[in-house]
Design an enzyme around this catalytic site. Structure first.
Site, short mmCIF file in Angstrom:
data_model
loop_
_atom_site.label_atom_id
_atom_site.label_comp_id
_atom_site.label_asym_id
_atom_site.label_seq_id
_atom_site.Cartn_x
_atom_site.Cartn_y
_atom_site.Cartn_z
N LYS A 79 5.58 8.56 9.11
CA LYS A 79 5.34 8.01 10.44
C LYS A 79 6.28 8.62 11.48
O LYS A 79 6.02 9.68 12.01
CB LYS A 79 5.48 6.48 10.42
CG LYS A 79 4.64 5.76 9.37
CD LYS A 79 3.16 5.82 9.65
CE LYS A 79 2.36 5.00 8.68
NZ LYS A 79 0.92 5.17 8.80
N TYR A 120 0.86 -1.19 0.00
CA TYR A 120 0.00 0.00 0.00
C TYR A 120 0.89 1.24 0.00
O TYR A 120 1.77 1.38 0.85
CB TYR A 120 -0.89 0.00 1.24
CG TYR A 120 -1.74 1.24 1.41
CD1 TYR A 120 -2.84 1.48 0.60
CD2 TYR A 120 -1.44 2.16 2.42
CE1 TYR A 120 -3.63 2.61 0.78
CE2 TYR A 120 -2.23 3.28 2.60
CZ TYR A 120 -3.31 3.51 1.78
OH TYR A 120 -4.09 4.63 1.97
N ASP A 128 9.41 2.62 -0.63
CA ASP A 128 8.43 3.24 0.25
C ASP A 128 8.76 2.80 1.67
O ASP A 128 8.42 1.71 2.10
CB ASP A 128 7.02 2.79 -0.15
CG ASP A 128 5.94 3.41 0.73
OD1 ASP A 128 6.29 3.96 1.79
OD2 ASP A 128 4.75 3.33 0.36
#
Length: 423
Positions: free
Chosen positions: A267, A144, A239
């Site tokens: 994050k 994702y 990613d």
């Protein structure tokens, strides 16, 4: 456990917020629950509006590697707020955090800050297309990369629960240049490059996927991706929104020894505030406006509050032996956890301080393996742990995390509860 206030809050939220939540997986529908409404968090403890406390293994989806509400990070943010929250023009904090990121991550020579992982990946893909002057992107099933239209193809995370693992509202033409292949299947990648290599701008991959749960790359898979992209003149994009600053100070690329052309991080990067970034080789990054023709912008990008929290966080992570201590603690926990689930039909996948319990009799190497897991049993496990005051990432398609703030007692109690599950 009394959760009447949370239930009432959910009913009220449903009146004004679609689904009652601002990110779908928070609704807890896939695990047969309704949302927790949190009042405060400290260390690894969440306190809901009913006064219930939970030991947190989700950690805002991996953000809080230091634990919630760290005093040094809070002080940095509060000090920044006292001077204003956003200027729309540069501040010294942007350069300071940029230096820390460039120093830490092997594949980043220059970096541009944004506000979310989705924004970072969207911008990285645009940059890769602008640099190569090609259109097609290769991604992997179950990885994702945010909710940008062109990447909602066979995606993991919350979208994995949708019937088509994609989204309504995305025209076919917007995904026509996106090829999604099975993770860990290098033969499929080789075949795709042979067929359309001249139009492939980039391969994007979570080097250690965490959005279908933690799935480890097979030996040499990432190296072979690196070799293929070089051979065909495409870019390799990692990613590391989740794995960045999680597995090591330099992320998965440092831990695994494979350096991409472009990296996205998020994050942990903002220390609990909305911040993410994309960066890479200087010759690639030089194509960004105002110096080059690839446009990207954002009003709150690099705002001083998020930058200050990020600086404080990365400085704390750079202290001697931080990752060694965290990963050793996690290693002891994972070994005990694997013993606890033996003969229970549960597979534990982990790396560093990330882990997932897969409700399966078979090893997990791909999205297809994950989709065969027993999601009803996972839901029962989630509810069991919630009743026993542990909050886990509420989906079989997600990772859980260990922080520096988790105590040995927290970890031991978790293992003991897992041992009792199903008896």
């Amino acid at each position: 456990m009394n959760r009447s206030k949370s239930m009432q809050a959910y009913k009220e939220a449903l009146e004004v917020i679609p689904g009652g939540v601002n990110s779908p997986v928070r609704a807890l529908k896939s695990v047969g629950e309704f949302p927790l409404f949190i009042k405060k968090a400290k260390g690894v403890t969440l306190t809901d509006i009913d006064g219930n406390t939970f030991t947190d293994f989700c950690l805002s989806w991996g953000v809080f590697i230091l634990g919630h509400n760290h005093p040094a990070v809070n002080k940095a943010a509060v000090d920044a707020i006292s001077n204003g929250t956003s200027y729309g023009i540069p501040s010294l904090q942007e350069t300071e955090l940029a230096r820390l990121v460039c120093k830490s991550v092997p594949g980043i020579e220059q970096v541009r800050f944004v506000n979310s992982g989705t924004e970072a990946v969207m911008s990285a893909i645009r940059l890769a297309r602008g640099f190569t002057r090609r259109n097609s992107i290769v991604k992997f099933d179950g990885c994702y990369h945010g909710h940008a239209d062109h990447l909602l193809v066979a995606a993991g995370s919350g979208v994995a629960g949708l019937r088509n693992s994609s989204s309504a509202g995305v025209p076919d033409r917007l995904v026509s240049h996106t090829v999604s292949l099975p993770f860990n299947d290098i033969q499929a990648v080789q075949k795709t490059f042979k067929e359309r290599g001249k139009d492939i701008a980039a391969v994007i991959v979570e080097p250690v996927p965490a959005n279908m749960g933690v799935v480890l790359p097979r030996s040499n898979f990432l190296n072979q991706l690196r070799e293929l992209t070089i051979a065909y003149g495409a870019l390799l994009v990692f990613d590391e929104v989740i794995s960045g600053f999680r597995l090591s100070s330099g992320g998965a690329q440092q831990a695994l020894g494979v350096v991409p052309d472009i990296t996205t991080v998020g994050k942990i990067t903002g220390g609990g505030f909305p911040a993410a970034a994309f960066g890479g080789r200087a010759d690639i990054m030089s194509l960004l406006a105002p110096d080059g023709p690839v446009y990207q912008a954002g009003t709150l990008s690099g705002n001083p509050v998020a930058m200050s929290a990020g600086i404080a966080t990365l400085n704390l992570l750079s202290e001697d032996n931080f990752y060694r201590k965290l990963n050793e603690k996690a290693g002891r926990f994972i070994r005990a956890l694997k013993d606890a689930v033996s003969n229970k039909g549960i597979i534990v996948n982990s790396t560093g301080s990330m882990f997932t319990l897969f409700f399966s009799e078979h090893e997990i190497h791909s999205f297809e393996d994950v989709k065969r897991c027993d999601q009803q049993r996972f839901g029962a496990f989630f509810r069991y742990m919630l009743e026993n005051r542990f909050y886990l990432s509420p989906s079989q398609f997600e990772a859980d995390f260990i922080s520096a703030a988790h105590s040995e007692k927290d970890l031991e109690r978790f293992v003991k509860l897992v041992m009792k599950f199903g008896k």
